[in-house]
Design a protein around this motif. Structure first.
Motif, PDB file in Angstrom:
ATOM      1  N   ALA A  45       0.812  -1.226   0.000  1.00  0.00           N
ATOM      2  CA  ALA A  45       0.000   0.000   0.000  1.00  0.00           C
ATOM      3  C   ALA A  45       0.843   1.274   0.000  1.00  0.00           C
ATOM      4  CB  ALA A  45      -0.941  -0.004   1.207  1.00  0.00           C
ATOM      5  N   TRP A  46       1.932   1.300   0.756  1.00  0.00           N
ATOM      6  CA  TRP A  46       2.721   2.536   0.875  1.00  0.00           C
ATOM      7  C   TRP A  46       3.288   2.996  -0.470  1.00  0.00           C
ATOM      8  CZ3 TRP A  46       7.711   4.246   0.204  1.00  0.00           C
ATOM      9  CH2 TRP A  46       8.012   5.497   0.754  1.00  0.00           C
ATOM     10  N   SER A  49       0.637   4.469  -2.615  1.00  0.00           N
ATOM     11  CA  SER A  49       0.123   5.768  -2.153  1.00  0.00           C
ATOM     12  C   SER A  49       0.960   6.942  -2.657  1.00  0.00           C
ATOM     13  CB  SER A  49       0.064   5.792  -0.619  1.00  0.00           C
ATOM     14  OG  SER A  49       1.358   5.923  -0.062  1.00  0.00           O
TER      15      SER A  49
END
Length: 130
Positions: A45-46, A49
């Protein structure tokens, strides 16, 4: 959360943003990262993002590390996999991404003398990860 399993926290994995050690890191370097296969993993996810393009994606951290070594981009990698690699350089720490590591095993193994050394060794090894 299985009824007949014993679980114990073994350690925490920490991450950093790594690039190839071959040269300077461009501010707009593309990303190499893990494929999102329906899991909600912080290490997937990071990088997503950040809203930057991916030049390489794989379902293997070893594949992502190899892509960074080859100069295809920068990647979020666990320190245990990257910090001692002379082909990589740490761009920056990423303290907001962490992963707990847990050991889970059947309850009947809890007191087994042949299994306890394995549990202890795994817990010690994982606790020593940077």
């Amino acid at each position: 959360h299985e009824g007949e399993l014993v679980a114990q926290r073994a350690g925490t994995l920490r991450f950093g943003l790594y690039a190839s050690a071959r040269g300077p890191v461009a501010d707009d370097a593309p990303l190499c990262g893990l494929l999102d296969e329906g899991f909600t993993l912080p290490e997937v996810a990071w990088p997503q993002s950040l809203g930057r393009p991916f030049s390489f994606q794989s379902n293997s951290l070893l594949g992502v590390r190899a892509a960074v070594r080859a100069g295809l981009g920068i990647a979020l990698l666990p320190h245990f996999l990257a910090h001692d690699d002379p082909a990589l350089q740490l761009v920056r720490e990423v303290p907001e991404v962490i992963r707990e590591v847990w050991l889970a095993y059947p309850a009947e193994f809890r007191g087994a003398s042949r299994f306890r050394p394995v549990i202890d060794w795994l817990a010690d090894t994982l606790a020593d990860c940077p």
